[in-house]
Design a protein around this motif. Structure first.
Motif: not given
Length: 285
Positions: A58-59, A61, A64, A68, A93
């Motif tokens: 983490w993070p 991208d 994520r 999303e 988060d």
């Protein structure tokens, strides 16, 4: 907060989808906006788990963006199916239970599936369910699909509510009456009691107490069909049995039997684990 949004814990799992369906049906009746909330669950300081994605640092991208996109597609599909509703999605988060509890302060209702996968990693499978229902700032609906049917299909069933005279149960009664009136289905009021030596002599007093609590709701919803059942058994057993035929069972966060410092009573906990239909746990803000 009837105009506040309905917050739905969403992680792409089947149970989360069933919870979303229930929330959309609620919004169809109430007109409230709906927000899908995906919360990352951290396994360690450096890694996380998301739906359909291997654990990563983490993070991440790429991961994520996948999450999303998942939430965006779910919100878009829901909007297409319900064009009259306002539906959005958001990725958070942090620990799921804590994030949802904090977010519930601005929500009118929090809706959760009985368990999840990936981002929720078993949310609402045991003690976490009790924690969310106990600490949320708004009513919490836990959607159980144990009967193998979508909650929205249980349209013929009544809204059942447990009333014991405690303040939380009276708040739950109001919540249940409003939902039954909106859906034009019967309201079934259940009161469990322990008979004394002269059991029949105590029935009129028990019924009179329930009818007194019902009086303002009979006036407010004059067209609502209301039945009152006095059952000489434990409250949990009574409500779990009633949940077999109900579209929703409503209970206060704790009743007369709980200790003053308890945030969630044993009846609420047992319903979350064993009810056959969605369960609403209602507490004062």
């Amino acid at each position: 907060m009837r105009d506040a949004e309905i917050l739905v814990g969403y992680d792409g799992s089947t149970d989360a989808s069933v919870a979303l369906d229930w929330a959309l049906e609620e919004a169809r009746h109430s007109g409230q906006p709906v927000r899908l909330a995906y919360v990352f669950e951290w396994l360690t300081v450096a890694s996380w788990v998301g739906p359909g994605v291997a654990p990563g640092v983490w993070p991440d991208d790429t991961a994520r963006r996948q999450v999303e996109d998942l939430v965006r597609r779910a919100a878009a599909d829901a909007t297409a199916a319900h064009p009259g509703l306002t539906i959005t999605g958001q990725v958070y988060d942090g620990p799921p239970a804590l994030v949802l509890q904090e977010s519930s302060a601005e929500a009118g209702l929090l809706v959760l599936g009985s368990r999840g996968h990936g981002g929720f990693g078993g949310l609402l499978a045991g003690s976490t369910a009790v924690s969310v229902a106990a600490h949320a700032h708004c009513p919490v609906v836990v959607v159980r699909d144990g009967a193998g049917r979508a909650p929205a299909d249980a349209s013929a069933g009544p809204v059942a509510v447990g009333v014991d005279g405690s303040e939380p149960s009276l708040v739950a009664l109001g919540f249940a009456a409003e939902r039954a009136a909106q859906r034009q289905v019967p309201l079934r009021v259940l009161h469990a009691w322990t008979p004394g030596p002269n059991a029949e002599a105590g029935v009129p007093d028990e019924r009179a107490a329930v009818e007194q609590a019902l009086e303002p709701w009979r006036r407010t919803f004059a067209e609502l069909t209301i039945t009152v059942d006095l059952v000489p058994t434990s409250p949990a057993a009574m409500l779990i049995e009633a949940s077999r035929d109900a579209r929703l069972v409503v209970v206060g966060s704790r009743g007369r039997g709980g200790l003053a410092g308890m945030l969630l009573g044993s009846v609420s906990q047992q319903l979350i684990q064993h009810a056959h239909c969605p369960v609403a746990v209602v507490r004062e803000r």
